[in-house]
Scaffold this active site. Structure first.
Site, PDB file in Angstrom:
ATOM      1  N   LYS A 111     -17.447  64.027  -4.987  1.00 44.86           N
ATOM      2  CA  LYS A 111     -16.226  64.687  -4.521  1.00 44.86           C
ATOM      3  C   LYS A 111     -15.669  65.655  -5.560  1.00 44.86           C
ATOM      4  O   LYS A 111     -15.107  66.683  -5.205  1.00 44.86           O
ATOM      5  CB  LYS A 111     -15.152  63.645  -4.162  1.00 44.86           C
ATOM      6  CG  LYS A 111     -15.472  62.893  -2.872  1.00 44.86           C
ATOM      7  CD  LYS A 111     -14.251  62.159  -2.360  1.00 44.86           C
ATOM      8  CE  LYS A 111     -14.530  61.484  -1.028  1.00 44.86           C
ATOM      9  NZ  LYS A 111     -13.368  60.761  -0.512  1.00 44.86           N
ATOM     10  N   LYS A 194     -24.166  63.063   3.862  1.00 42.90           N
ATOM     11  CA  LYS A 194     -23.616  62.209   4.923  1.00 42.90           C
ATOM     12  C   LYS A 194     -22.701  63.018   5.845  1.00 42.90           C
ATOM     13  O   LYS A 194     -22.115  64.025   5.433  1.00 42.90           O
ATOM     14  CB  LYS A 194     -22.910  60.979   4.338  1.00 42.90           C
ATOM     15  CG  LYS A 194     -21.551  61.230   3.744  1.00 42.90           C
ATOM     16  CD  LYS A 194     -20.768  59.907   3.563  1.00 42.90           C
ATOM     17  CE  LYS A 194     -19.381  60.237   3.044  1.00 42.90           C
ATOM     18  NZ  LYS A 194     -18.429  59.140   3.089  1.00 42.90           N
ATOM     19  N   LYS A 197     -15.860  63.828   7.834  1.00 40.56           N
ATOM     20  CA  LYS A 197     -14.786  64.507   8.555  1.00 40.56           C
ATOM     21  C   LYS A 197     -14.195  65.637   7.735  1.00 40.56           C
ATOM     22  O   LYS A 197     -13.483  66.478   8.271  1.00 40.56           O
ATOM     23  CB  LYS A 197     -13.715  63.533   9.039  1.00 40.56           C
ATOM     24  CG  LYS A 197     -13.114  62.597   8.002  1.00 40.56           C
ATOM     25  CD  LYS A 197     -11.998  61.759   8.652  1.00 40.56           C
ATOM     26  CE  LYS A 197     -12.108  60.276   8.370  1.00 40.56           C
ATOM     27  NZ  LYS A 197     -11.907  59.902   6.965  1.00 40.56           N
TER      28      LYS A 197
HETATM   29  P1  AMP Z   1     -13.804  57.630   5.292  1.00 33.83           P
HETATM   30  O1  AMP Z   1     -14.098  58.612   6.374  1.00 33.83           O
HETATM   31  O2  AMP Z   1     -14.406  58.079   3.980  1.00 33.83           O
HETATM   32  O3  AMP Z   1     -12.384  57.222   5.219  1.00 33.83           O
HETATM   33  O4  AMP Z   1     -14.643  56.316   5.662  1.00 33.83           O
HETATM   34  C1  AMP Z   1     -14.182  55.294   6.538  1.00 33.83           C
HETATM   35  C2  AMP Z   1     -15.315  54.342   6.848  1.00 33.83           C
HETATM   36  O5  AMP Z   1     -16.362  55.022   7.556  1.00 33.83           O
HETATM   37  C3  AMP Z   1     -15.997  53.739   5.610  1.00 33.83           C
HETATM   38  O6  AMP Z   1     -16.350  52.393   5.888  1.00 33.83           O
HETATM   39  C4  AMP Z   1     -17.230  54.558   5.437  1.00 33.83           C
HETATM   40  O7  AMP Z   1     -18.269  53.864   4.779  1.00 33.83           O
HETATM   41  C5  AMP Z   1     -17.604  54.861   6.877  1.00 33.83           C
HETATM   42  N1  AMP Z   1     -18.334  56.123   6.971  1.00 33.83           N
HETATM   43  C6  AMP Z   1     -17.854  57.352   6.645  1.00 33.83           C
HETATM   44  N2  AMP Z   1     -18.792  58.300   6.858  1.00 33.83           N
HETATM   45  C7  AMP Z   1     -19.889  57.644   7.321  1.00 33.83           C
HETATM   46  C8  AMP Z   1     -21.207  58.075   7.737  1.00 33.83           C
HETATM   47  N3  AMP Z   1     -21.562  59.347   7.692  1.00 33.83           N
HETATM   48  N4  AMP Z   1     -22.069  57.128   8.156  1.00 33.83           N
HETATM   49  C9  AMP Z   1     -21.719  55.823   8.196  1.00 33.83           C
HETATM   50  N5  AMP Z   1     -20.500  55.353   7.831  1.00 33.83           N
HETATM   51  C10 AMP Z   1     -19.601  56.251   7.397  1.00 33.83           C
END
Ligand code: AMP
Ligand code: TRP
Length: 332
Positions: A111, A194, A197
């Site tokens: 990041k 990955k 969002k």
């Molecule tokens: P975040 O969007 O970083 O707040 O992530 C929220 C949850 O979604 C966490 O448990 C992440 O590990 C999961 N997550 C985020 N992006 C991915 C992705 N591309 N594939 C699988 N899990 C994801």
């Protein structure tokens, strides 16, 4: 009954990666756990968030989680900034965690990118706040996508060091729950990154509010290689984009890579993508419609979060207050 805690940042519309890697598992765990789910707005501001948009993003994410099947009445759904114990315990953990531990965190490196000197101090201590989120509830199981594995290990190191330094087995061990064939959903334009969002390109992801047309078009344009689908999963080696689409299909069809390839091996991508898009549309559109319905009454969604914060605070307060006593602080 074991206590679950997990969090998600209100830094944009949740993606299919969030859904398959995390949210869908959160929903299933409600059947036999006490679950606490948190919209982590304190984490979101470790990278700049427009204050005119952040509250709306928090509300939208909460509505989307409810639309996915999170039950805010049987369980707890709230926003992190409404329970001050998170920030308070995080400060104690800032003093427990070692710089050497934080220096190993790959998410910080990703990041912060090349301009490390210009990253916020909050981004650096992000994992300490995450440890506080979990441990303020003495939660023992944490469902996350694969990218969060290292942060959970750090949370365990912090818990152990706290227990050691203060001479009491106060914080429990935490078990990460990394579930399913889509624990890591990749970027549709680059199979080595990955799906996120916060990625600059909207074409790189499926948002949980995309229209059916947008989904069909993004999948049609998703990067692939020219070879057809292999008959066996060894044939996915070195083909990250192909593996990603097969993984998404497997997750949505409740099977695995082998199961998908047994049916679709030998097909070209254009036919496979048509079917994949249909599966995604069938999963995403009902969520999008229900989210829209909930957001028609933003006051209701906010009320749900505030009520959740009240119940979350009632659990966290005595735990964090005991942690403060163990550290040696005079009672407030
Ligand atoms: P975040 O969007 O970083 O707040 O992530 C929220 C949850 O979604 C966490 O448990 C992440 O590990 C999961 N997550 C985020 N992006 C991915 C992705 N591309 N594939 C699988 N899990 C994801
Ligand atoms: N860091 C997690 C992510 O980006 C979100 C998060 C914050 C979290 N606090 C948490 C996940 C506590 C699990 C438990 O995905």
């Amino acid at each position: 009954m074991q206590r679950i805690f997990s969090g998600i940042q209100p830094s944009g519309i949740p993606t299919l990666g969030n859904y398959l890697g995390a949210i869908r598992n959160w929903v299933a765990l409600q059947a036999d756990h006490e679950c606490i789910y948190c919209v982590v707005d304190l984490h979101a501001i470790t990278q700049w968030q427009d204050p005119k948009l952040l509250a709306g993003q928090t509300r939208e994410l909460a509505a989307s989680l409810i639309a996915c099947g999170i039950d805010p009445w049987q369980h707890i759904l709230f926003h992190q900034s409404a329970v001050p114990e998170h920030a308070e315990l995080a400060w104690i953990f800032n003093c427990v965690a070692r710089l050497g531990w934080l220096n190993r965190m790959t998410q910080f490196k990703d990041k912060a990118g090349k301009d490390r000197e210009n990253a916020s101090a909050g981004l650096y201590v992000y994992p300490n706040l995450m440890a506080a989120d979990i441990l303020a509830y003495h939660a023992t199981r944490v469902p996350v996508g694969d990218d969060q594995r290292q942060h959970i290990e750090l949370a365990n190191d912090i818990a152990q060091k706290f227990n050691h330094d203060y001479g009491v087995p106060f914080f429990p061990a935490i078990e990460p729950l990394i579930m399913g064939p889509a624990a890591r959903v990749m970027n549709l334009r680059d199979g080595t990154k990955k799906m996120s969002k916060s990625d600059a390109s909207d074409q790189s992801r499926i948002n949980l509010n995309d229209s059916a047309d947008a989904i069909a078009q993004k999948i049609r344009r998703a990067r692939t290689d020219p070879a057809p689908l292999p008959a066996e999963n060894a044939g996915l080696e070195g083909r990250p984009e192909a593996r990603n689409l097969v993984g998404i299909y497997a997750a949505l069809a409740n099977t695995d890579e082998v199961g998908v390839l047994a049916v679709h091996g030998g097909k070209g991508f254009s036919a496979f993508k048509e079917e994949l898009a249909e599966l995604i549309i069938a999963a995403v559109r009902p969520i999008a419609d229900e989210t829209g319905r909930l957001l028609a009454d933003p006051g209701h969604v906010e009320g749900v979060l505030r009520e959740g914060a009240g119940r979350a605070g009632a659990i966290a307060r005595p735990i964090v207050s005991e942690a403060k006593r163990l550290v040696g602080f005079l009672a407030a």
